[in-house]
Design an enzyme around this catalytic site. Structure first.
Site, short mmCIF file in Angstrom:
data_model
loop_
_atom_site.label_atom_id
_atom_site.label_comp_id
_atom_site.label_asym_id
_atom_site.label_seq_id
_atom_site.Cartn_x
_atom_site.Cartn_y
_atom_site.Cartn_z
CB CYS A 1 39.66 62.45 37.41
SG CYS A 1 39.64 60.74 37.90
CG HIS B 1 37.15 76.43 28.78
ND1 HIS B 1 36.06 75.74 28.29
CD2 HIS B 1 37.87 75.50 29.46
CE1 HIS B 1 36.12 74.47 28.65
NE2 HIS B 1 37.22 74.30 29.36
P1 HMG Z 1 43.98 58.44 16.96
O1 HMG Z 1 44.07 57.11 17.63
O2 HMG Z 1 45.21 59.16 16.60
O3 HMG Z 1 43.00 58.44 15.69
O4 HMG Z 1 43.10 59.39 17.89
P2 HMG Z 1 42.87 57.51 14.45
O5 HMG Z 1 42.36 58.38 13.36
O6 HMG Z 1 44.13 56.72 14.24
O7 HMG Z 1 41.70 56.50 14.86
C1 HMG Z 1 41.86 55.52 15.86
C2 HMG Z 1 40.51 54.91 16.20
O8 HMG Z 1 39.63 55.91 16.70
C3 HMG Z 1 39.79 54.32 14.99
O9 HMG Z 1 38.99 53.24 15.48
C4 HMG Z 1 38.89 55.42 14.55
O10 HMG Z 1 37.76 54.98 13.84
C5 HMG Z 1 38.46 56.01 15.88
P3 HMG Z 1 39.48 51.70 15.39
O11 HMG Z 1 39.74 51.50 13.93
O12 HMG Z 1 40.73 51.62 16.22
O13 HMG Z 1 38.33 50.95 15.95
N1 HMG Z 1 38.07 57.41 15.77
C6 HMG Z 1 36.89 57.91 16.15
N2 HMG Z 1 35.80 57.32 16.70
C7 HMG Z 1 34.76 58.11 16.95
N3 HMG Z 1 34.75 59.46 16.70
C8 HMG Z 1 35.81 60.06 16.17
C9 HMG Z 1 36.94 59.28 15.86
N4 HMG Z 1 38.14 59.57 15.33
C10 HMG Z 1 38.82 58.42 15.26
N5 HMG Z 1 35.79 61.38 15.94
C11 HMG Z 1 41.59 61.20 18.23
C12 HMG Z 1 42.86 60.73 17.54
C13 HMG Z 1 41.55 62.71 18.14
C14 HMG Z 1 40.40 60.57 17.55
C15 HMG Z 1 41.66 60.75 19.70
O14 HMG Z 1 42.86 61.18 20.23
C16 HMG Z 1 40.51 61.26 20.52
O15 HMG Z 1 39.35 60.93 20.32
N6 HMG Z 1 40.81 62.09 21.54
C17 HMG Z 1 39.78 62.59 22.39
C18 HMG Z 1 40.31 63.74 23.11
C19 HMG Z 1 39.22 64.33 23.99
O16 HMG Z 1 38.04 64.16 23.78
N7 HMG Z 1 39.68 65.06 25.03
C20 HMG Z 1 38.78 65.71 25.90
C21 HMG Z 1 38.14 66.90 25.26
S1 HMG Z 1 39.23 68.28 25.10
C22 HMG Z 1 39.05 69.14 26.56
O17 HMG Z 1 38.38 68.67 27.46
C23 HMG Z 1 39.69 70.48 26.64
C24 HMG Z 1 38.68 71.63 26.58
O18 HMG Z 1 37.70 71.51 27.61
C25 HMG Z 1 39.42 72.95 26.76
C26 HMG Z 1 40.32 72.92 28.01
O19 HMG Z 1 39.83 72.88 29.13
O20 HMG Z 1 41.54 72.87 27.77
C27 HMG Z 1 37.97 71.67 25.23
MG MG Z 2 37.96 72.19 29.62
#
Ligand code: HMG
Ligand code: MG
Length: 309
Positions: free
Chosen positions: A240, A207
């Site tokens: 971005c 990737h």
């Molecule tokens: P957190 O704040 O530590 O989680 O985030 P939490 O469990 O304390 O929850 C906080 C809030 O998020 C709560 O809502 C939860 O309900 C909600 P509130 O009560 O504040 O209203 N929540 C969610 N809502 C929807 N769907 C969920 C979910 N989980 C919790 N699944 C968490 C931890 C992992 C959720 C957060 O950090 C997050 O969502 N991060 C997203 C990271 C992301 O998407 N990054 C981009 C993708 S990775 C990438 O691109 C790399 C890749 O391409 C490979 C590469 O290139 O390296 C794959």
């Molecule tokens: Mg990626």
């Protein structure tokens, strides 16, 4: 080693690409993009991610997108899930495969998913069990495998450690991700050679983000190491537009052009992917970040050939 005769391309544009767009993209545009990619013959499309909408607002419409895409039997539609909340949403949306995403760097793990590597593996264990219980495919992604924006160099042993943990969770496939596109061909070759003793090479994927213009060279190095699964993003979507120097994944059109030249079969229609790339780029109001795609579109325009509908 001989190059693989067949390659599986995993199209990540609708997720990894679009997740970085600042303007909200209408659901119908996302759906049309996925449908065009399906029609082009991509065997695996990462169409959604079920993460916190506060963290990644663009992916907040993933449930609607998954409900409206025209699924082709045999095509896998994947979704990223960081925890059980994400898993439940992916299950309800009928994802074929869920992707747990960790990192080989502690700093990146903390910034991306707000927990340490060890904590992430504990969360993923629940997801992995649930995926198996429901007969879903499970994929693991290891960010920062070739470098980290916060800590710099990442040791192959740190990547191997996460690969082992994901293997032990039962991952069917594991992605070695160059998140910031800094890796070079020799490093890629050495890394895959080292990882081949930890996990079957035929189930490891490359990737590569193309930030430093190394992704195609890195794919060739990985092919030479025996890797036969690669991720790419139509039109090179991703990165971005407001963050200087950030770019997306290697463009699907460019990878297809390379593989076609090498006589490697993908089952994907390059012309149709070029159309899909021009479609989404027109919507975003900018030129596609695909050299081959733009060159082919320009040739067509010069020949007066219109895009296929
Ligand atoms: P957190 O704040 O530590 O989680 O985030 P939490 O469990 O304390 O929850 C906080 C809030 O998020 C709560 O809502 C939860 O309900 C909600 P509130 O009560 O504040 O209203 N929540 C969610 N809502 C929807 N769907 C969920 C979910 N989980 C919790 N699944 C968490 C931890 C992992 C959720 C957060 O950090 C997050 O969502 N991060 C997203 C990271 C992301 O998407 N990054 C981009 C993708 S990775 C990438 O691109 C790399 C890749 O391409 C490979 C590469 O290139 O390296 C794959
Ligand atoms: Mg990626």
């Amino acid at each position: 080693m001989d190059l693989p005769r067949k390659v599986k391309l995993v199209e990540v544009g609708p997720r990894d690409g679009l997740q970085n767009e600042k303007e909200t993209i209408p659901v119908e545009v996302k759906v049309e993009l996925v449908d065009r990619l399906t029609a082009a013959g991509l065997p695996n499309i990462e169409a959604a991610s079920f993460v916190s909408p506060k963290w990644v607002p663009q992916m907040a419409t993933s449930t609607e997108v998954m409900a409206r895409i025209a699924r082709r039997p045999g095509t896998l539609y994947s979704a990223l899930v960081p925890n059980m909340k994400g898993f439940e949403a992916a299950l309800a949306a009928r994802a074929d495969e869920v992707v747990i995403f960790g990192a080989a760097s502690e700093a990146f793990s903390n910034r991306n998913i707000n927990c340490s590597i060890a904590e992430s593996i504990a969360r993923f264990a629940d997801v992995a069990r649930a995926a198996k219980d429901h007969g879903l495919r499970l994929r693991g992604s290891v960010s920062c495998s070739l470098g980290c924006p916060y800590q710099g160099e990442v040791e192959p042993s740190a990547v191997a450690d996460v690969v082992r943990r994901m293997r032990d969770l039962g991952c069917d496939e594991i992605d070695i991700a160059d998140t910031i596109g800094v890796g070079t061909a020799g490093q890629v070759r050495r890394l895959f050679d080292a990882l081949a003793t930890e996990f079957p090479l035929e189930r490891l994927a490359g990737h590569f983000h193309d930030t430093y213009g190394q992704a195609l060279a890195n794919i060739l190095a990985a092919l030479e190491a025996g890797v036969s699964i690669f991720h790419s993003s139509v039109a090179g979507l991703g990165g971005c537009p407001y963050a200087k120097g950030a770019t997306g994944n290697v463009a699907t059109e460019d990878v297809l052009y390379l593989l076609r030249g090498l006589g490697i079969d993908t089952g994907v229609d390059l012309d149709a992917v070029v159309d899909a790339g021009q479609f989404i780029s027109a919507h975003l109001g900018r030129k596609a970040a695909s050299r081959a795609g733009n060159a082919m579109a320009a040739r067509r325009a010069a020949a007066g050939t219109t895009l296929t509908p």
